[in-house]
Design a protein around this motif. Structure first.
Motif, PDB file in Angstrom:
ATOM      1  N   UNK A 155    -140.907  87.413 -15.402  1.00  0.00           N
ATOM      2  CA  UNK A 155    -139.524  87.748 -15.759  1.00  0.00           C
ATOM      3  C   UNK A 155    -138.558  86.649 -15.337  1.00  0.00           C
ATOM      4  N   UNK A 156    -138.742  86.141 -14.130  1.00  0.00           N
ATOM      5  CA  UNK A 156    -137.826  85.124 -13.607  1.00  0.00           C
ATOM      6  C   UNK A 156    -138.444  83.724 -13.583  1.00  0.00           C
ATOM      7  N   UNK A 157    -139.687  83.656 -13.165  1.00  0.00           N
ATOM      8  CA  UNK A 157    -140.348  82.357 -13.112  1.00  0.00           C
ATOM      9  C   UNK A 157    -141.849  82.551 -12.976  1.00  0.00           C
ATOM     10  N   UNK A 158    -142.563  81.484 -13.293  1.00  0.00           N
ATOM     11  CA  UNK A 158    -144.003  81.434 -13.039  1.00  0.00           C
ATOM     12  C   UNK A 158    -144.287  80.135 -12.302  1.00  0.00           C
ATOM     13  N   UNK A 159    -145.160  80.226 -11.318  1.00  0.00           N
ATOM     14  CA  UNK A 159    -145.516  79.057 -10.514  1.00  0.00           C
ATOM     15  C   UNK A 159    -147.029  78.909 -10.517  1.00  0.00           C
ATOM     16  N   UNK A 160    -147.493  77.746 -10.923  1.00  0.00           N
ATOM     17  CA  UNK A 160    -148.930  77.461 -10.940  1.00  0.00           C
ATOM     18  C   UNK A 160    -149.197  76.264 -10.036  1.00  0.00           C
ATOM     19  N   UNK A 161    -150.096  76.467  -9.082  1.00  0.00           N
ATOM     20  CA  UNK A 161    -150.438  75.418  -8.127  1.00  0.00           C
ATOM     21  C   UNK A 161    -151.887  74.992  -8.308  1.00  0.00           C
ATOM     22  N   UNK A 162    -152.118  73.700  -8.243  1.00  0.00           N
ATOM     23  CA  UNK A 162    -153.472  73.156  -8.267  1.00  0.00           C
ATOM     24  C   UNK A 162    -153.448  71.828  -7.520  1.00  0.00           C
ATOM     25  N   UNK A 163    -154.611  71.244  -7.315  1.00  0.00           N
ATOM     26  CA  UNK A 163    -154.693  69.966  -6.628  1.00  0.00           C
ATOM     27  C   UNK A 163    -154.110  68.835  -7.465  1.00  0.00           C
ATOM     28  N   UNK A 164    -154.042  69.062  -8.782  1.00  0.00           N
ATOM     29  CA  UNK A 164    -153.552  68.017  -9.677  1.00  0.00           C
ATOM     30  C   UNK A 164    -152.055  68.106  -9.942  1.00  0.00           C
ATOM     31  N   UNK A 165    -151.536  69.343 -10.038  1.00  0.00           N
ATOM     32  CA  UNK A 165    -150.128  69.469 -10.411  1.00  0.00           C
ATOM     33  C   UNK A 165    -149.536  70.795  -9.967  1.00  0.00           C
ATOM     34  N   UNK A 166    -148.217  70.813  -9.916  1.00  0.00           N
ATOM     35  CA  UNK A 166    -147.454  72.038  -9.655  1.00  0.00           C
ATOM     36  C   UNK A 166    -146.574  72.276 -10.867  1.00  0.00           C
ATOM     37  N   UNK A 167    -146.728  73.455 -11.482  1.00  0.00           N
ATOM     38  CA  UNK A 167    -145.965  73.772 -12.681  1.00  0.00           C
ATOM     39  C   UNK A 167    -145.071  74.975 -12.430  1.00  0.00           C
ATOM     40  N   UNK A 168    -143.770  74.800 -12.696  1.00  0.00           N
ATOM     41  CA  UNK A 168    -142.803  75.890 -12.547  1.00  0.00           C
ATOM     42  C   UNK A 168    -142.098  76.098 -13.878  1.00  0.00           C
ATOM     43  N   UNK A 169    -142.133  77.325 -14.375  1.00  0.00           N
ATOM     44  CA  UNK A 169    -141.404  77.688 -15.591  1.00  0.00           C
ATOM     45  C   UNK A 169    -140.308  78.680 -15.214  1.00  0.00           C
ATOM     46  N   UNK A 170    -139.063  78.319 -15.498  1.00  0.00           N
ATOM     47  CA  UNK A 170    -137.927  79.159 -15.154  1.00  0.00           C
ATOM     48  C   UNK A 170    -137.371  79.831 -16.397  1.00  0.00           C
ATOM     49  N   UNK A 171    -137.041  81.117 -16.274  1.00  0.00           N
ATOM     50  CA  UNK A 171    -136.418  81.868 -17.356  1.00  0.00           C
ATOM     51  C   UNK A 171    -134.906  81.858 -17.125  1.00  0.00           C
ATOM     52  N   UNK A 172    -134.196  81.090 -17.928  1.00  0.00           N
ATOM     53  CA  UNK A 172    -132.791  80.791 -17.647  1.00  0.00           C
ATOM     54  C   UNK A 172    -131.902  82.031 -17.645  1.00  0.00           C
ATOM     55  N   UNK A 173    -131.954  82.844 -18.695  1.00  0.00           N
ATOM     56  CA  UNK A 173    -131.053  83.998 -18.797  1.00  0.00           C
ATOM     57  C   UNK A 173    -131.288  85.017 -17.682  1.00  0.00           C
ATOM     58  N   UNK A 174    -132.535  85.419 -17.403  1.00  0.00           N
ATOM     59  CA  UNK A 174    -132.740  86.348 -16.281  1.00  0.00           C
ATOM     60  C   UNK A 174    -132.266  85.782 -14.945  1.00  0.00           C
ATOM     61  N   UNK A 175    -132.482  84.487 -14.714  1.00  0.00           N
ATOM     62  CA  UNK A 175    -132.039  83.879 -13.460  1.00  0.00           C
ATOM     63  C   UNK A 175    -130.518  83.803 -13.392  1.00  0.00           C
ATOM     64  N   UNK A 176    -129.886  83.537 -14.527  1.00  0.00           N
ATOM     65  CA  UNK A 176    -128.428  83.516 -14.561  1.00  0.00           C
ATOM     66  C   UNK A 176    -127.867  84.910 -14.270  1.00  0.00           C
ATOM     67  N   UNK A 177    -128.506  85.928 -14.849  1.00  0.00           N
ATOM     68  CA  UNK A 177    -128.108  87.315 -14.565  1.00  0.00           C
ATOM     69  C   UNK A 177    -128.250  87.618 -13.085  1.00  0.00           C
ATOM     70  N   UNK A 178    -129.354  87.175 -12.492  1.00  0.00           N
ATOM     71  CA  UNK A 178    -129.589  87.385 -11.065  1.00  0.00           C
ATOM     72  C   UNK A 178    -128.499  86.724 -10.225  1.00  0.00           C
ATOM     73  N   UNK A 179    -128.170  85.490 -10.555  1.00  0.00           N
ATOM     74  CA  UNK A 179    -127.154  84.762  -9.792  1.00  0.00           C
ATOM     75  C   UNK A 179    -125.807  85.471  -9.859  1.00  0.00           C
ATOM     76  N   UNK A 180    -125.413  85.901 -11.057  1.00  0.00           N
ATOM     77  CA  UNK A 180    -124.140  86.615 -11.203  1.00  0.00           C
ATOM     78  C   UNK A 180    -124.173  87.954 -10.462  1.00  0.00           C
ATOM     79  N   UNK A 181    -125.306  88.647 -10.548  1.00  0.00           N
ATOM     80  CA  UNK A 181    -125.457  89.917  -9.847  1.00  0.00           C
ATOM     81  C   UNK A 181    -125.270  89.736  -8.339  1.00  0.00           C
TER      82      UNK A 181
END
Length: 304
Positions: A155-181
């Protein structure tokens, strides 16, 4: 003994974590999200016990040179800190085990901030960062973690960790709603500390405690105090305008005269025994009404 312990952890000051918790529950209700009561209960106990722990650490450190200031003896105080820390840490780790690495990482960050607030070579409480850290951690991190463990995965983000890379996907609208809330809990929490430090600025200088009002000066500190309360009314208006909250939430605007009356009182005089209480009163007014109107919004969404 129980009465002394409750005084040691300043149980009367724990409204910040309780109000923020219930506000977030109200938003989950408004969002028609099924609440995972097992995880929510674990989170609440871990959060509340750690809040008690940080206060105990603060009082223990501050009374290092004056043991008579503690309502219990120092050995018992240290044992209480260790027990509460282990309980909250254990519950936090179990919560992370039941969820994912995001909860683990944010939980570790919250623990580090709580401990470093009063402990260490340069405690946060002695820097011009107390308002920022208290506002962010109580006003944003608590709601985010509670929402994160209850909302669908991703809903807000996904975080994937491995020895090769770190991947973060952010959901802009839900996070913006959270910040305003979270504008209201963040600002009113920060203002409690700002009011406290403004009242104590001269006394703090004597013990080499240089807080935000020391750098801003009294006039600018009072301006910031007022601006933060204004933001508390702007944010819900924006959320209603963009459909993030039900229009009934605009009822919170009715609290403005009472809140601003307290602001004016603090502008006139910054004395701990007399006017610091207005920051507590404004917290209760805004957070209490915010929780209620969000819950009413949920009822209207369901039945009207």
């Amino acid at each position: 003994m129980l009465k002394k312990f409750l005084k040691y952890v300043e149980i009367q000051t724990k409204i910040t974590s309780l109000f923020t918790f219930f506000m977030t529950l109200a938003f989950l209700f408004y969002s028609r999200q099924i609440i995972n009561w097992k995880l929510t209960s674990i989170f609440f106990v871990a959060m509340f016990v750690f809040d008690l722990t940080t206060t105990a650490i603060n009082n223990y450190i501050d009374s290092k040179d004056y043991p008579e200031m503690l309502p219990i003896n120092r050995r018992a105080g240290l044992i209480a800190i260790c027990i509460m820390f282990l309980i909250s840490a254990g519950l936090g780790l179990y919560l992370a085990y039941c969820t994912d690495v995001v909860v683990l990482l944010l939980g570790i960050l919250c623990f580090l901030c709580g401990v470093c607030y009063t402990y260490g070579p340069v405690p946060i409480s002695r820097l011009p960062l107390g308002e920022l850290f208290s506002g962010l951690f109580q006003g944003i991190f608590v709601p985010f973690l509670l929402l994160y463990i209850n909302m669908p995965e991703g809903t807000y983000l996904t975080l994937q960790l491995s020895l090769e890379e770190i991947t973060i996907n952010l959901q802009v609208l839900p996070l913006l709603t959270l910040i305003l809330l979270c504008v209201i809990p963040t600002c009113v929490t920060a203002n409690i500390m700002l009011a406290n430090n403004t009242c104590d600025v001269e006394k703090d200088i004597l013990v080499k405690r240089f807080t935000l009002p020391y750098y801003l000066g009294t006039k600018n500190s009072l301006t910031l105090f007022s601006v933060l309360y204004l933001l508390c009314y702007i944010a819900p208006c924006i959320m209603v305008l963009f459909g993030m909250l039900h229009p009934i939430c605009l009822l919170i605007l009715l609290t403005f005269p009472a809140v601003w009356k307290n602001v004016r009182a603090f502008h006139k005089e910054q004395k701990k025994p007399d006017t610091f209480i207005v920051a507590i009163q404004n917290y209760e007014i805004l957070m209490g009404s915010y929780t209620v109107v969000i819950f009413l919004g949920g009822l209207f969404e369901r039945f009207f």
